[in-house]
Each structure stands twice: as structure tokens, then as C-alpha cells.
Design a protein around this motif. Structure first.
Motif, PDB file in Angstrom:
ATOM      1  N   CYS A  86     -10.816  75.842  17.833  1.00  0.00           N
ATOM      2  CA  CYS A  86     -11.946  75.892  18.692  1.00  0.00           C
ATOM      3  C   CYS A  86     -12.696  77.011  19.448  1.00  0.00           C
ATOM      4  O   CYS A  86     -11.570  77.933  19.630  1.00  0.00           O
ATOM      5  CB  CYS A  86     -11.690  74.653  19.834  1.00  0.00           C
ATOM      6  N   ALA A 142     -15.103  74.009  21.771  1.00  0.00           N
ATOM      7  CA  ALA A 142     -16.084  73.392  20.844  1.00  0.00           C
ATOM      8  C   ALA A 142     -15.667  73.608  19.561  1.00  0.00           C
ATOM      9  O   ALA A 142     -15.092  74.462  18.968  1.00  0.00           O
ATOM     10  CB  ALA A 142     -17.101  74.267  20.968  1.00  0.00           C
ATOM     11  N   PRO A 167     -21.355  72.492  16.864  1.00  0.00           N
ATOM     12  CA  PRO A 167     -20.334  72.612  17.580  1.00  0.00           C
ATOM     13  C   PRO A 167     -19.825  71.321  18.356  1.00  0.00           C
ATOM     14  O   PRO A 167     -20.961  70.654  18.876  1.00  0.00           O
ATOM     15  CB  PRO A 167     -20.526  73.670  18.655  1.00  0.00           C
ATOM     16  N   LEU A 173     -18.507  69.579  21.645  1.00  0.00           N
ATOM     17  CA  LEU A 173     -17.927  69.947  22.914  1.00  0.00           C
ATOM     18  C   LEU A 173     -16.728  69.060  23.423  1.00  0.00           C
ATOM     19  O   LEU A 173     -17.103  67.769  23.428  1.00  0.00           O
ATOM     20  CB  LEU A 173     -18.857  70.349  23.919  1.00  0.00           C
ATOM     21  N   THR A 174     -15.822  69.427  23.950  1.00  0.00           N
ATOM     22  CA  THR A 174     -14.869  68.762  24.508  1.00  0.00           C
ATOM     23  C   THR A 174     -14.058  69.388  25.528  1.00  0.00           C
ATOM     24  O   THR A 174     -14.016  70.672  25.887  1.00  0.00           O
ATOM     25  CB  THR A 174     -13.686  68.167  23.234  1.00  0.00           C
ATOM     26  N   LEU A 188     -22.241  79.055  25.864  1.00  0.00           N
ATOM     27  CA  LEU A 188     -22.040  78.414  24.532  1.00  0.00           C
ATOM     28  C   LEU A 188     -23.471  78.354  23.765  1.00  0.00           C
ATOM     29  O   LEU A 188     -23.396  78.668  22.415  1.00  0.00           O
ATOM     30  CB  LEU A 188     -21.483  76.834  24.695  1.00  0.00           C
ATOM     31  N   CYS A 233     -24.402  79.898  20.091  1.00  0.00           N
ATOM     32  CA  CYS A 233     -24.792  78.857  19.086  1.00  0.00           C
ATOM     33  C   CYS A 233     -26.135  79.616  18.273  1.00  0.00           C
ATOM     34  O   CYS A 233     -26.271  79.712  17.091  1.00  0.00           O
ATOM     35  CB  CYS A 233     -25.595  77.636  19.725  1.00  0.00           C
ATOM     36  N   ALA A 264     -25.851  71.015  18.997  1.00  0.00           N
ATOM     37  CA  ALA A 264     -24.546  70.998  19.492  1.00  0.00           C
ATOM     38  C   ALA A 264     -24.277  69.576  19.957  1.00  0.00           C
ATOM     39  O   ALA A 264     -25.438  68.508  19.996  1.00  0.00           O
ATOM     40  CB  ALA A 264     -24.125  71.828  20.739  1.00  0.00           C
ATOM     41  N   LEU A 295     -21.820  66.079  21.904  1.00  0.00           N
ATOM     42  CA  LEU A 295     -20.426  65.725  22.757  1.00  0.00           C
ATOM     43  C   LEU A 295     -20.580  64.139  22.836  1.00  0.00           C
ATOM     44  O   LEU A 295     -21.550  63.591  22.598  1.00  0.00           O
ATOM     45  CB  LEU A 295     -20.508  66.585  24.033  1.00  0.00           C
TER      46      LEU A 295
END
Length: 404
Positions: A41, A58, A73, A75-76, A97, A101, A109, A111
Motif C-alpha cells: 500500500c 491506499a 487507490p 483507502l483503508t 493522497l 493521485c 479513489a 473506500l
């Protein structure tokens, strides 16, 4: 605070912060698994001196969008120390972030939101929905169509990447919102032996139909609770099928697993054919609905011109984006039914959007007209919302099972 990369040497700090924020106490095996997940990541941290007080990872995902794929990406492990809340930590990390990108030409992106109220402020919109479906399987499943009669077989989860992976990959083009899975995601995450949410569930089982493969289901089981007399459970994590008859055969199998009385599918698409070909909707019930994948258009123009379109349209969109100012302004979207142009203009506006609402509509899962009716999008030209909805429409609603 300083925003910078989180090196591999600080991964244990990052995990400790995430476990603090999410109130978790994982065993060593789970911690090792999470650490392995973080290695590929992109990792952004907020440091107060040498103390890590914020963290975002990410995944380097590829996401299906109408007409193709885009780097996206995922996201976590989004975490801010309780001592540093409301000090702009999350804003700074997400801003970094989004900047990256832009550098890497990643126009979107995504999530899964642990708290829905947070991420709209950062421009994420709920782009897919999941339905919680429950089947009373104490009696045979009643259907209006005949199931496919070809034999079913069980697939060893260790063989899944080769046995069902290519079939899953072929289904991604049929629905937007799906993450590409490599062998590691299949084996290490999607088919992990132990379920993180319920350690009483069995390891994953895979049932398949057809040769060549015409459909499969991934499920786990749990026996009857003798104390509460709760019937045994079949939890369906994924079901893919070429035809309604194949789907009917798989659902019939799942509803007939011995020593169980309930089938529960935690995140089905809202247009799942089961909900139409079930003969008894008291037996097959939708018990809930939830926003699943949240999408952020980091580069609105690049995202819109990268997807395919269902109808021609020419509209002037006014977009507001408080986090990525380059997205804000007035733009002409010209769609010829296949591709699109997106260019600045000074012409009168047809529709005014916040970027989060454009993200919700992007995959075709939210109607612009519904957002107009809710007072979230302003329609300046009558019929503009209907025209954009026709252009955005997809044959099937976007959907994803891959929570991350």
C-alpha cells in the motif's frame, strides 16, 4: 504536524494506532496478516514530532468503470489518534493522497466508510449500494423459474484463483465498481480461512456449476446455536451466474444445506434477479440496504472522459470541490454516445453539483434526478437531469462485494 510517508519500519506503530481507534485487540496471526496487507500500500502518516498520530493506507486497486478499468487507490486503516482529533490531521493526510493521485494520474479513489458522516466532507459519494437478503431455508426454496440442471461441484479454496478467478475477471465488465483480484487477494484476503467478523463461521466453501464454468458461489456456514435455538446459517459472500437459471441452481443448493435454516447474503446488488424470480417474497426478504463503495472523483475531467456513455448529451455542469480546487468551475460535458469531452466554459449552467454527488452518480448507481428531487443538485435547465441520467445509465447497477 508533518505529513510524510510511513516506512515499513513504522508499520507496527501504524497498526497500533488503527487498533486503538477501531477498538480492536487482534491476535498475532491477524496482526501478521494486516501487516502483510499494508506492505504494497501507499502509506501516509501524520507525525507530531516522532509520534505517529494519523495514518491512511491506499491499496493499489484497479476498479471496473463503465466501459473499462481505472487505477483506483482503495483507502483503508484511516486512523487519527484520539488526542489529535479536530486538528486537521485527516484533512492534511487526504489532501496529500489527492495530490499524489494527481501526480500518478489516478482520477478516482474509493473506500468503505466506517462512519458515513465523515467522508462526504472530503468529496466521497456512495456510488454502490448493497442489499441484505435473507432466505428462510427451513422449507425448499420456491422459485418461478427452473434451475439449471447441470451438476454442481465443490472447489477447493486453494484452487480458486485458477478455477474461478478468470470467471470473476470476466464478470467485472458487466458491473462497474468491481476490484480486480490477483492471486494474493483471492487467497490471502477474500478466501481467508478465518472470518474476521465471526470466528464461529466455517472456512470458505465454493460451489460451482458448469464446465466450462457458468457460475459459482462463495459461502460459509455455522451450526445451530443450542442455547438460543437459532437455526444453522449459510452466509453467502459472493454469487455470480451467467443466466438466471444458473443463479437459481446455486440459490437452491445454498438453501438446501443440511442442518441450516437461514441463508443470509450480506451485500447483494439491488437488481439481483433472485428478488424477481423468487416465488415467495415472504421467504426471500430484503432486510436492509446500505451504502457500500464510496467513490471520490479526484480529477473530474479525467474520470468522466475515461468511462463509456449510454446516450448522447451536451450539458454545462457547475462543480464545487472544496478539497481539490482544480475540479471547481463551469465545464461543458459533450457526450456523443460513446466518448466524452469535458472543457471549461462560460456558458449558462444546466446542472450544479457538489463533487461528492457527481461521485455518487459516476458509476451509474445514483440517479441525478433523485438528487435534484432531494435538493442536493440544482437543475437550472428543465430536462437536464434526465439527459445526464440517460447518458450515465448502465445495463446493470454497479456493485461490489470486496470490502477493504
Amino acid at each position: 504536524m508533518e505529513i510524510r510517508d510511513v516506512p515499513e519500519a513504522h508499520l507496527d506503530r501504524a497498526l497500533d494506532l488503527a487498533y486503538l481507534v477501531f477498538h480492536e485487540r487482534p491476535d498475532e496471526a491477524k496482526r501478521k496478516h494486516h501487516r502483510a496487507l499494508m506492505l504494497p500500500c501507499a502509506r501516509v502518516g501524520a507525525y507530531d514530532g516522532e509520534t505517529l498520530v494519523g495514518f491512511v493506507a491506499a491499496h493499489p486497486f484497479t476498479l471496473s468503470v463503465p466501459g473499462g478499468d481505472l487505477p483506483c487507490p482503495g483507502l483503508t486503516f484511516v486512523s487519527v489518534a484520539p488526542t489529535h482529533r479536530r486538528r486537521g490531521v485527516l484533512s492534511a493526510m487526504l489532501g496529500e493522497l489527492f495530490r499524489r493521485c494527481g501526480e500518478r494520474r489516478e482520477p478516482i479513489a474509493a473506500l468503505w466508510a466506517s462512519e458515513d458522516a465523515i467522508y462526504g466532507r472530503f468529496g466521497f459519494g456512495p456510488a454502490t449500494q448493497g442489499a441484505l437478503v435473507e432466505i428462510d431455508s427451513r422449507r425448499p426454496l420456491a422459485l418461478r423459474i427452473a434451475p439449471d440442471e447441470r451438476p454442481l461441484r465443490l472447489v477447493d479454496p486453494a484452487d480458486a484463483p485458477a478455477a474461478v478467478g478468470p470467471y470473476y475477471a470476466s464478470t467485472r465488465a458487466l458491473r462497474a465498481g468491481r476490484v480486480a483480484r490477483d492471486e494474493e487477494r483471492w487467497s490471502g484476503e477474500w478466501l481467508a480461512d478465518e472470518d474476521e467478523e465471526d470466528d464461529e463461521l466455517s472456512p470458505p466453501r465454493i460451489v460451482a456449476l458448469g464446465d466450462p464454468l457458468a457460475g459459482y458461489a462463495v459461502y460459509r456456514t455455522k451450526g445451530e446455536n443450542e442455547d438460543t435455538r437459532t437455526p444453522g446459517l449459510v452466509r453467502v459472500d459472493e454469487l455470480e451466474a451467467d443466466t438466471p437459471a444458473v443463479a437459481a441452481a446455486l440459490w437452491t443448493y445454498l438453501a438446501a444445506v443440511d442442518l441450516t435454516g437461514t441463508v443470509r447474503a450480506w451485500g447483494r446488488p439491488l437488481d439481483d434477479p433472485l428478488l424477481l424470480f423468487a416465488a415467495d417474497r415472504d421467504q426471500v426478504r430484503v432486510t436492509g440496504q446500505f451504502p457500500a463503495l464510496w467513490v471520490r472523483l479526484v480529477d473530474v475531467g479525467a474520470a468522466l472522459t475515461a468511462r463509456s456513455w449510454a446516450a448522447a448529451a451536451e450539458l454545462v455542469l457547475e462543480v464545487h470541490d472544496a478539497r481539490v480546487p482544480a475540479n471547481s468551475g463551469r465545464f461543458r460535458l459533450a457526450v456523443d454516445g460513446r466518448s466524452a469531452r469535458y472543457e471549461p466554459t462560460g456558458d449558462p449552467v444546466d446542472l450544479s453539483f457538489d463533487v461528492r454527488d457527481l461521485g455518487a452518480c459516476y458509476l451509474g448507481g445514483t440517479r441525478v434526478a433523485d438528487l435534484v428531487a432531494a435538493g442536493l443538485v440544482e437543475e437550472h435547465t428543465p430536462g437536464a437531469a434526465a439527459a445526464l441520467d440517460a447518458a450515465l445509465r448502465t445495463d446493470r447497477l454497479p456493485h461490489t462485494d470486496d470490502e477493504f
